[in-house]
Design a protein around this motif. Structure first.
Motif, PDB file in Angstrom:
ATOM      1  N   ALA A 134       0.832  -1.202   0.000  1.00 16.74           N
ATOM      2  CA  ALA A 134       0.000   0.000   0.000  1.00 16.74           C
ATOM      3  C   ALA A 134       0.867   1.253   0.000  1.00 16.74           C
ATOM      4  CB  ALA A 134      -0.929   0.000   1.214  1.00 16.74           C
ATOM      5  N   ARG A 135       1.920   1.263   0.808  1.00 16.76           N
ATOM      6  CA  ARG A 135       2.803   2.430   0.841  1.00 16.76           C
ATOM      7  C   ARG A 135       3.481   2.643  -0.511  1.00 16.76           C
ATOM      8  NH1 ARG A 135       3.672   0.709   6.416  1.00 16.76           N
ATOM      9  NH2 ARG A 135       5.306  -0.739   5.739  1.00 16.76           N
ATOM     10  N   LYS A 136       3.929   1.544  -1.132  1.00 17.56           N
ATOM     11  CA  LYS A 136       4.575   1.621  -2.446  1.00 17.56           C
ATOM     12  C   LYS A 136       3.597   2.136  -3.491  1.00 17.56           C
ATOM     13  CE  LYS A 136       7.067  -1.226  -5.823  1.00 17.56           C
ATOM     14  NZ  LYS A 136       7.567  -2.601  -6.134  1.00 17.56           N
ATOM     15  N   TYR A 137       2.383   1.612  -3.476  1.00 14.82           N
ATOM     16  CA  TYR A 137       1.339   2.055  -4.405  1.00 14.82           C
ATOM     17  C   TYR A 137       1.058   3.538  -4.230  1.00 14.82           C
ATOM     18  CZ  TYR A 137      -3.501   2.982  -5.837  1.00 14.82           C
ATOM     19  OH  TYR A 137      -4.628   3.542  -6.369  1.00 14.82           O
ATOM     20  N   ASN A 138       0.941   3.974  -3.007  1.00 14.38           N
ATOM     21  CA  ASN A 138       0.607   5.369  -2.742  1.00 14.38           C
ATOM     22  C   ASN A 138       1.680   6.314  -3.266  1.00 14.38           C
ATOM     23  OD1 ASN A 138      -1.639   4.361  -1.483  1.00 14.38           O
ATOM     24  ND2 ASN A 138      -0.861   4.625   0.600  1.00 14.38           N
ATOM     25  N   ARG A 139       2.944   5.945  -3.079  1.00 15.68           N
ATOM     26  CA  ARG A 139       4.041   6.785  -3.578  1.00 15.68           C
ATOM     27  C   ARG A 139       4.018   6.856  -5.103  1.00 15.68           C
ATOM     28  NH1 ARG A 139       7.003   4.034   0.563  1.00 15.68           N
ATOM     29  NH2 ARG A 139       7.798   2.560  -0.996  1.00 15.68           N
ATOM     30  N   LYS A 140       3.851   5.698  -5.745  1.00 13.53           N
ATOM     31  CA  LYS A 140       3.867   5.657  -7.200  1.00 13.53           C
ATOM     32  C   LYS A 140       2.643   6.368  -7.780  1.00 13.53           C
ATOM     33  CE  LYS A 140       5.584   4.405 -11.164  1.00 13.53           C
ATOM     34  NZ  LYS A 140       6.841   5.010 -11.674  1.00 13.53           N
ATOM     35  N   LEU A 141       1.488   6.188  -7.163  1.00  9.78           N
ATOM     36  CA  LEU A 141       0.274   6.851  -7.635  1.00  9.78           C
ATOM     37  C   LEU A 141       0.449   8.363  -7.612  1.00  9.78           C
ATOM     38  CD1 LEU A 141      -2.734   6.631  -8.508  1.00  9.78           C
ATOM     39  CD2 LEU A 141      -3.310   6.830  -6.069  1.00  9.78           C
ATOM     40  N   LYS A 142       1.022   8.859  -6.551  1.00  7.38           N
ATOM     41  CA  LYS A 142       1.247  10.307  -6.439  1.00  7.38           C
ATOM     42  C   LYS A 142       2.131  10.808  -7.574  1.00  7.38           C
ATOM     43  CE  LYS A 142       2.776  13.809  -3.101  1.00  7.38           C
ATOM     44  NZ  LYS A 142       3.317  14.029  -1.737  1.00  7.38           N
ATOM     45  N   GLU A 143       3.171  10.049  -7.896  1.00 10.73           N
ATOM     46  CA  GLU A 143       4.075  10.437  -8.988  1.00 10.73           C
ATOM     47  C   GLU A 143       3.332  10.458 -10.324  1.00 10.73           C
ATOM     48  OE1 GLU A 143       7.302   7.723  -9.048  1.00 10.73           O
ATOM     49  OE2 GLU A 143       8.005   8.228  -7.025  1.00 10.73           O
ATOM     50  N   LEU A 144       2.577   9.403 -10.601  1.00 11.31           N
ATOM     51  CA  LEU A 144       1.889   9.289 -11.889  1.00 11.31           C
ATOM     52  C   LEU A 144       0.838  10.383 -12.067  1.00 11.31           C
ATOM     53  CD1 LEU A 144       1.400   5.409 -12.068  1.00 11.31           C
ATOM     54  CD2 LEU A 144       3.050   6.789 -13.342  1.00 11.31           C
ATOM     55  N   LEU A 145       0.099  10.672 -11.013  1.00 12.67           N
ATOM     56  CA  LEU A 145      -0.918  11.710 -11.112  1.00 12.67           C
ATOM     57  C   LEU A 145      -0.283  13.090 -11.281  1.00 12.67           C
ATOM     58  CD1 LEU A 145      -3.515  10.523  -8.440  1.00 12.67           C
ATOM     59  CD2 LEU A 145      -3.657  10.304 -10.929  1.00 12.67           C
ATOM     60  N   ALA A 146       0.832  13.319 -10.613  1.00 16.70           N
ATOM     61  CA  ALA A 146       1.527  14.596 -10.747  1.00 16.70           C
ATOM     62  C   ALA A 146       2.021  14.806 -12.174  1.00 16.70           C
ATOM     63  CB  ALA A 146       2.691  14.671  -9.769  1.00 16.70           C
ATOM     64  N   GLU A 147       2.350  13.708 -12.851  1.00 16.95           N
ATOM     65  CA  GLU A 147       2.833  13.772 -14.229  1.00 16.95           C
ATOM     66  C   GLU A 147       1.705  13.699 -15.253  1.00 16.95           C
ATOM     67  OE1 GLU A 147       5.560  10.530 -14.433  1.00 16.95           O
ATOM     68  OE2 GLU A 147       6.950  11.408 -12.974  1.00 16.95           O
ATOM     69  N   GLY A 148       0.468  13.575 -14.767  1.00 19.40           N
ATOM     70  CA  GLY A 148      -0.682  13.508 -15.662  1.00 19.40           C
ATOM     71  C   GLY A 148      -0.822  12.189 -16.403  1.00 19.40           C
ATOM     72  N   ARG A 149      -0.193  11.151 -15.905  1.00 17.12           N
ATOM     73  CA  ARG A 149      -0.215   9.837 -16.571  1.00 17.12           C
ATOM     74  C   ARG A 149      -1.411   9.027 -16.046  1.00 17.12           C
ATOM     75  NH1 ARG A 149       5.723   7.820 -15.364  1.00 17.12           N
ATOM     76  NH2 ARG A 149       4.913   5.909 -16.368  1.00 17.12           N
ATOM     77  N   LEU A 150      -2.600   9.396 -16.493  1.00 16.25           N
ATOM     78  CA  LEU A 150      -3.824   8.815 -15.945  1.00 16.25           C
ATOM     79  C   LEU A 150      -4.003   7.355 -16.330  1.00 16.25           C
ATOM     80  CD1 LEU A 150      -6.360  11.760 -16.358  1.00 16.25           C
ATOM     81  CD2 LEU A 150      -4.791  11.259 -14.472  1.00 16.25           C
ATOM     82  N   ASP A 151      -3.623   6.985 -17.557  1.00 14.34           N
ATOM     83  CA  ASP A 151      -3.722   5.583 -17.957  1.00 14.34           C
ATOM     84  C   ASP A 151      -2.851   4.710 -17.062  1.00 14.34           C
ATOM     85  OD1 ASP A 151      -5.438   5.404 -20.439  1.00 14.34           O
ATOM     86  OD2 ASP A 151      -4.010   6.918 -21.091  1.00 14.34           O
TER      87      ASP A 151
END
Length: 265
Positions: A134-151
């Motif tokens: 969960a912690r790993k997912y949360n960190r990666k999700l934050k990065e992807l959303l910040a970069e606009g990589r919604l897919d």
């Protein structure tokens, strides 16, 4: 049965779209990650419950016809639920599924207008491996959303739920993919609701003073049953029930009679 679609303005000015079904005591339905009124599951449940209740199914902020206001906070979503409750007469029963169950619990703690709480498979998990994931997912999700990589953010969430990379690739062709992608930024909201590592919030659960029913499916992941049991034990008026034959994607016709009995008795 007539369905009426309308909107209400939440405390911070966010517009919350909702459907209203039926007549009777008020029930508020709270969706989990990605879901909103454009999807069938909760709408079908609402139609069944409308035989006995006045049912409100709203689009959580940032989804469907509801607008969004930054910055996000769980308290704002609680205010959204309270705004819908006020439209329904000022008191209600609340049912939430998955991360929506976690949000429903937080709303019940904060809003004294909620008379009973029903939760289906809030995906908390105290296993250390799951907490690390969960912690790993949360960190990666934050990065992807910040970069606009919604897919990619959407694919990351699906991998977390157990899909293989191959299955996720095939899901890109699913007709609902554009709808999921449109609300992918709200995955971060569910992370905030669930907590950084999605561990079971026993102290929070102990703050639920109203009657509460925590359910899991008999064919779902084992941790869902364990979580439901410990949450029910932590709540002063909590009870646990297994819906045999059900997975995380619970059938509306399977949970409807359980909710009806719990809310009316």
């Amino acid at each position: 049965m007539q369905k009426v679609s309308s909107k209400v303005i939440s405390k911070d000015g966010t517009i919350i779209g909702f459907d209203r079904f039926g007549e009777g005591p008020t029930v508020i339905l709270v969706d989990g990650a990605l879901e909103h009124r454009a999807f069938e599951g909760m709408t079908q449940l609402g139609e069944l419950l409308a035989q006995d209740f006045t049912v409100f199914h709203h689009d959580r902020r940032g989804r469907g016809e509801s607008t969004d206001t930054k910055p996000y906070a769980v308290e704002r979503e609680i205010e959204d639920i309270e705004a819908v409750i006020n439209v329904g007469g000022g008191s209600a029963f609340v049912y939430g599924i998955s991360s929506g169950a976690a949000l429903a619990m937080e709303a019940t703690i904060k809003i004294d207008k909620i008379k009973k709480l029903a939760m289906y498979e809030p995906p908390y998990n105290d296993e250390e491996e799951a907490r690390q994931a969960a912690r790993k997912y949360n960190r990666k999700l934050k990065e992807l959303l910040a970069e606009g990589r919604l897919d990619d953010a959407l694919g990351l969430f699906m991998r977390l739920t157990g899909m293989s990379a191959e299955q996720v690739d095939k899901m890109h062709q699913h007709p609902l993919w554009p709808l999921w992608k449109a609300v992918a930024p709200t995955l971060a909201y569910d992370v905030t609701v669930m907590g950084e590592d999605s561990s079971v919030p026993l102290e929070r659960a102990a703050s639920v003073k109203v009657p509460a029913l925590i359910m899991n499916g008999g064919e779902s992941y084992p941790f869902m049953r364990n979580t439901a049991i410990v949450l029910a034990k932590a709540m002063p008026q909590g009870e646990h029930q297994i819906l045999e034959g059900q997975t995380h994607d619970v059938a509306p016709e399977a949970i409807y009679p359980v909710l009806k009995e719990f809310f009316l008795n």
